[in-house]
Write an enzyme that holds these catalytic residues in place. Structure first.
Site, PDB file in Angstrom:
ATOM      1  N   TYR A 190       0.833  -1.200   0.000  1.00 47.93           N
ATOM      2  CA  TYR A 190       0.000   0.000   0.000  1.00 47.93           C
ATOM      3  C   TYR A 190       0.870   1.253   0.000  1.00 47.93           C
ATOM      4  O   TYR A 190       0.655   2.180  -0.793  1.00 47.93           O
ATOM      5  CB  TYR A 190      -0.912  -0.020   1.220  1.00 47.93           C
ATOM      6  CG  TYR A 190      -1.870   1.136   1.310  1.00 47.93           C
ATOM      7  CD1 TYR A 190      -3.020   1.169   0.522  1.00 47.93           C
ATOM      8  CD2 TYR A 190      -1.644   2.182   2.195  1.00 47.93           C
ATOM      9  CE1 TYR A 190      -3.910   2.224   0.610  1.00 47.93           C
ATOM     10  CE2 TYR A 190      -2.528   3.237   2.296  1.00 47.93           C
ATOM     11  CZ  TYR A 190      -3.662   3.258   1.500  1.00 47.93           C
ATOM     12  OH  TYR A 190      -4.533   4.310   1.595  1.00 47.93           O
TER      13      TYR A 190
ATOM     14  N   LYS B  75       1.070   4.069  -3.001  1.00 51.76           N
ATOM     15  CA  LYS B  75       0.704   5.464  -2.788  1.00 51.76           C
ATOM     16  C   LYS B  75       1.889   6.408  -3.012  1.00 51.76           C
ATOM     17  O   LYS B  75       1.707   7.552  -3.430  1.00 51.76           O
ATOM     18  CB  LYS B  75       0.130   5.645  -1.384  1.00 51.76           C
ATOM     19  CG  LYS B  75      -1.205   4.925  -1.177  1.00 51.76           C
ATOM     20  CD  LYS B  75      -2.250   5.377  -2.182  1.00 51.76           C
ATOM     21  CE  LYS B  75      -3.620   4.798  -1.876  1.00 51.76           C
ATOM     22  NZ  LYS B  75      -4.670   5.286  -2.810  1.00 51.76           N
TER      23      LYS B  75
END
Length: 255
Positions: A160, A164
């Site tokens: 994640y 990002k």
């Protein structure tokens, strides 16, 4: 505290939102519709997207739901074509679709890594790629969704965080490349926000609970509406001189 009085900054503007059926995406749709936008609400969950679009229409907005797997290039091209055909133009794209899983990094499955990057990073790119020609025509805006995970060390979320961080790099590259063609590209960096993604949080077995402090805001968790307000600012003419920016909405979480 009284609710803010909303203007009509998006009257006559056509907006496409991914991940529209829940969390930040849903709040963004509701905020932008309240300020006059017409919307294409894209989500993998067609039923939930239909319910959202119905509620927006009942509130007086022009809204259409469309199923879309942002990780599938052909699906993105189809959904963008349908949205553009319905709305007649595109002025704003909000890339809010995303997934998050927690695990020890040394136990992260390659398949899970690939899926998270496919949705969060590649999906953002695919939507940008498909919509940019229309946004060049309209002098439009893109708001991408990064995260506090891209700014500070975030345990148990290596895929994640990487995805990002990639969204931030993608945002800046597009801002520079398309700025002189009249397109602004910015991204939001939410911290701990009460959304379905964060409600699924669990500490992996054997994890150090002291690391939880790195995931906590200074005072309280944010609401999706807090992010929607920031999205509306970045998308509006109030931010006409803001391009390539990463706006934190994290209650000093990354300070």
């Amino acid at each position: 505290m009284a609710e803010p009085t909303l203007g009509r900054r998006f009257e006559g503007r056509a907006v496409l939102v991914t991940g529209a059926a829940s969390g930040i995406g849903r709040a963004a749709c509701e905020r932008l519709a309240a300020e006059g936008a017409s919307l294409a609400c894209l989500d993998l969950n067609q039923e939930a997207a239909d319910q959202l679009a119905k509620s927006l229409r009942e509130a007086g907005a022009d809204a259409r739901a469309c199923s879309c797997d942002v990780a599938n290039a052909a699906d993105v091209e189809r959904a963008v074509h349908e949205a553009r055909s319905h709305l007649g133009r595109l002025d704003l794209v909000v890339n809010s679709a995303g997934i998050l899983r927690f695990s020890h990094s040394h136990e992260e499955e390659v398949e899970e890594w690939n899926r998270i990057l496919a949705v969060n990073l590649t999906g953002t790119f695919l939507v940008c790629r498909a919509t940019l020609p229309h946004l060049v025509e309209s002098g439009g805006v893109i708001v991408n969704m990064s995260s506090s995970a891209a700014i500070k060390g975030t345990p148990w979320a290596v895929a994640y965080a990487a995805s990002k961080g990639g969204v931030q790099a993608l945002t800046l590259a597009l801002a520079v490349e398309y700025g002189k063609q009249g397109v602004r590209v910015n991204c939001l960096c939410p911290g701990a926000i009460e959304t379905p993604i964060h409600e699924s949080f669990h500490i992996p077995d054997g994890a150090n609970p002291k690391l939880l402090r790195r995931l906590m805001p200074l005072s309280k968790f944010g609401k999706p509406e807090d992010c929607a307000a920031a999205i509306a600012f970045l998308a509006s003419d109030d931010a006409r001189h803001v391009n390539g920016e990463f706006l934190r909405v994290d209650d000093a979480m990354c300070t």
